[in-house]
Structure formats: C-alpha cells, structure tokens
Design a protein around this motif. Sequence first.
Motif, PDB file in Angstrom:
ATOM      1  N   ILE A  39     -19.126  13.621  -0.789  1.00 47.74           N
ATOM      2  CA  ILE A  39     -18.557  13.946   0.516  1.00 47.74           C
ATOM      3  C   ILE A  39     -17.329  13.091   0.852  1.00 47.74           C
ATOM      4  O   ILE A  39     -17.141  12.628   1.962  1.00 47.74           O
ATOM      5  CB  ILE A  39     -19.623  13.899   1.635  1.00 47.74           C
ATOM      6  N   PHE A  40     -16.497  12.851  -0.145  1.00 49.85           N
ATOM      7  CA  PHE A  40     -15.184  12.268   0.077  1.00 49.85           C
ATOM      8  C   PHE A  40     -14.187  13.420   0.198  1.00 49.85           C
ATOM      9  O   PHE A  40     -14.365  14.464  -0.432  1.00 49.85           O
ATOM     10  CB  PHE A  40     -14.770  11.382  -1.103  1.00 49.85           C
ATOM     11  N   VAL A  41     -13.156  13.238   0.983  1.00 51.57           N
ATOM     12  CA  VAL A  41     -12.108  14.236   1.144  1.00 51.57           C
ATOM     13  C   VAL A  41     -10.905  13.797   0.315  1.00 51.57           C
ATOM     14  O   VAL A  41     -10.430  12.665   0.463  1.00 51.57           O
ATOM     15  CB  VAL A  41     -11.698  14.382   2.629  1.00 51.57           C
ATOM     16  N   GLU A  42     -10.421  14.695  -0.554  1.00 53.90           N
ATOM     17  CA  GLU A  42      -9.238  14.359  -1.347  1.00 53.90           C
ATOM     18  C   GLU A  42      -7.996  14.581  -0.498  1.00 53.90           C
ATOM     19  O   GLU A  42      -7.845  15.617   0.147  1.00 53.90           O
ATOM     20  CB  GLU A  42      -9.166  15.205  -2.612  1.00 53.90           C
ATOM     21  N   VAL A  43      -7.103  13.605  -0.504  1.00 54.72           N
ATOM     22  CA  VAL A  43      -5.872  13.681   0.282  1.00 54.72           C
ATOM     23  C   VAL A  43      -4.679  13.354  -0.606  1.00 54.72           C
ATOM     24  O   VAL A  43      -4.831  12.829  -1.708  1.00 54.72           O
ATOM     25  CB  VAL A  43      -5.902  12.701   1.484  1.00 54.72           C
ATOM     26  N   GLU A  44      -3.505  13.670  -0.110  1.00 53.96           N
ATOM     27  CA  GLU A  44      -2.254  13.263  -0.742  1.00 53.96           C
ATOM     28  C   GLU A  44      -1.467  12.474   0.282  1.00 53.96           C
ATOM     29  O   GLU A  44      -1.239  12.944   1.386  1.00 53.96           O
ATOM     30  CB  GLU A  44      -1.448  14.480  -1.194  1.00 53.96           C
ATOM     31  N   THR A  45      -1.060  11.281  -0.083  1.00 50.45           N
ATOM     32  CA  THR A  45      -0.305  10.436   0.834  1.00 50.45           C
ATOM     33  C   THR A  45       1.143  10.329   0.361  1.00 50.45           C
ATOM     34  O   THR A  45       1.507  10.838  -0.700  1.00 50.45           O
ATOM     35  CB  THR A  45      -0.944   9.037   0.928  1.00 50.45           C
ATOM     36  N   LEU A  46       1.942   9.656   1.157  1.00 57.06           N
ATOM     37  CA  LEU A  46       3.379   9.542   0.876  1.00 57.06           C
ATOM     38  C   LEU A  46       3.659   8.861  -0.462  1.00 57.06           C
ATOM     39  O   LEU A  46       2.983   7.914  -0.837  1.00 57.06           O
ATOM     40  CB  LEU A  46       4.053   8.720   1.967  1.00 57.06           C
ATOM     41  N   VAL A  47       4.668   9.347  -1.147  1.00 52.93           N
ATOM     42  CA  VAL A  47       5.138   8.707  -2.372  1.00 52.93           C
ATOM     43  C   VAL A  47       6.382   7.879  -2.062  1.00 52.93           C
ATOM     44  O   VAL A  47       6.586   6.837  -2.650  1.00 52.93           O
ATOM     45  CB  VAL A  47       5.441   9.763  -3.461  1.00 52.93           C
ATOM     46  N   MET A  48       7.179   8.332  -1.092  1.00 48.73           N
ATOM     47  CA  MET A  48       8.368   7.582  -0.665  1.00 48.73           C
ATOM     48  C   MET A  48       8.169   7.116   0.765  1.00 48.73           C
ATOM     49  O   MET A  48       7.609   7.842   1.587  1.00 48.73           O
ATOM     50  CB  MET A  48       9.619   8.453  -0.746  1.00 48.73           C
ATOM     51  N   SER A  49       8.625   5.912   1.042  1.00 42.00           N
ATOM     52  CA  SER A  49       8.480   5.342   2.377  1.00 42.00           C
ATOM     53  C   SER A  49       9.708   4.505   2.704  1.00 42.00           C
ATOM     54  O   SER A  49      10.392   4.013   1.807  1.00 42.00           O
ATOM     55  CB  SER A  49       7.227   4.468   2.422  1.00 42.00           C
ATOM     56  N   VAL A  50       9.952   4.318   3.994  1.00 38.38           N
ATOM     57  CA  VAL A  50      11.092   3.490   4.401  1.00 38.38           C
ATOM     58  C   VAL A  50      10.730   2.014   4.410  1.00 38.38           C
ATOM     59  O   VAL A  50      11.601   1.166   4.519  1.00 38.38           O
ATOM     60  CB  VAL A  50      11.634   3.911   5.792  1.00 38.38           C
ATOM     61  N   SER A  51       9.439   1.697   4.285  1.00 37.52           N
ATOM     62  CA  SER A  51       9.027   0.288   4.245  1.00 37.52           C
ATOM     63  C   SER A  51       8.351  -0.019   2.915  1.00 37.52           C
ATOM     64  O   SER A  51       7.811   0.857   2.261  1.00 37.52           O
ATOM     65  CB  SER A  51       8.079  -0.024   5.400  1.00 37.52           C
ATOM     66  N   VAL A  52       8.364  -1.277   2.549  1.00 38.44           N
ATOM     67  CA  VAL A  52       7.771  -1.738   1.300  1.00 38.44           C
ATOM     68  C   VAL A  52       6.376  -2.267   1.601  1.00 38.44           C
ATOM     69  O   VAL A  52       6.166  -2.938   2.587  1.00 38.44           O
ATOM     70  CB  VAL A  52       8.629  -2.864   0.676  1.00 38.44           C
ATOM     71  N   GLY A  53       5.431  -1.966   0.730  1.00 34.64           N
ATOM     72  CA  GLY A  53       4.097  -2.508   0.937  1.00 34.64           C
ATOM     73  C   GLY A  53       3.152  -2.109  -0.176  1.00 34.64           C
ATOM     74  O   GLY A  53       3.386  -1.141  -0.892  1.00 34.64           O
ATOM     75  N   GLY A  54       2.085  -2.893  -0.315  1.00 30.58           N
ATOM     76  CA  GLY A  54       1.040  -2.522  -1.241  1.00 30.58           C
ATOM     77  C   GLY A  54       1.088  -3.206  -2.590  1.00 30.58           C
ATOM     78  O   GLY A  54       0.551  -2.684  -3.550  1.00 30.58           O
TER      79      GLY A  54
END
Length: 119
Positions: A39-54
């Motif tokens: 019961i996890f939901v598969e998602v797609e998140t941003l590949v490009m962003s204006v900020s750096v992180g992670g």
Amino acid sequence: ENRYRKRYLDLMINEDIHNILLGKSNVMKYIQTFLSNKIFVEVETLVMSVSVGGGAVLPYSVYHKNKNIKTYLRIAQEIYLKKLVVGGFGRVFEIGKQFRNDRENKTTHVLSYQCDSER
C-alpha cells in the motif's frame, strides 16, 4: 567507445547486454509490485529544481532558456518524498534517476537509479 555511443548495436550483437537490460526491467517491476502491494503509492518527483539539495556532491546545473534561470539536476529524491508525506500521503515511493557529479569517485556512473520510500 562505439559500444557506448551506439547502444542499439551492442544490444543486437551482445546477448549478455540484452539479458542485463531485461533483468533490470524485471527487478524494477518486482520492486514496484512489492511496494504497491504494501500500500505504497508510486510517485514521480521533480528532476530539475531551482535549489540545490539532497547530498554532499556537486549538482549538475542546467540553464532553462525559456525561463532564463539556472536549474539543477537532482542528487536524491528524498526531500520531495518527505514533503509528500507531510502533505498527507501516508506511504510513497519512487524509483528515480539521480545525477551525481562526484568528481572524486571515478567508479560511479553519473546517472544512477535509486528506490526511496517514506511513510
């Protein structure tokens, strides 16, 4: 050099490479099915962003011509998944591409896949 520039020829000639590609596809399908059944939901998140992180490595920067801004390719999707959890999604996962500009480690490919989940 030609093997990497003309992957379609490598797939036609080298059966081992063909089997590796099929194996990768099967592993991805298995992980998706396993997590979906939990019961996890598969998602797609941003590949490009204006900020750096992670991550502690340098990001790759990309110039967005239409918006006249500098964007960065993501290093990890963890931050985006945590935001979805805070926003009300109980369990989420993503199998996504990471772009790591790790100049010190020559054995790591700049493009890698990562499966990350949050709950």
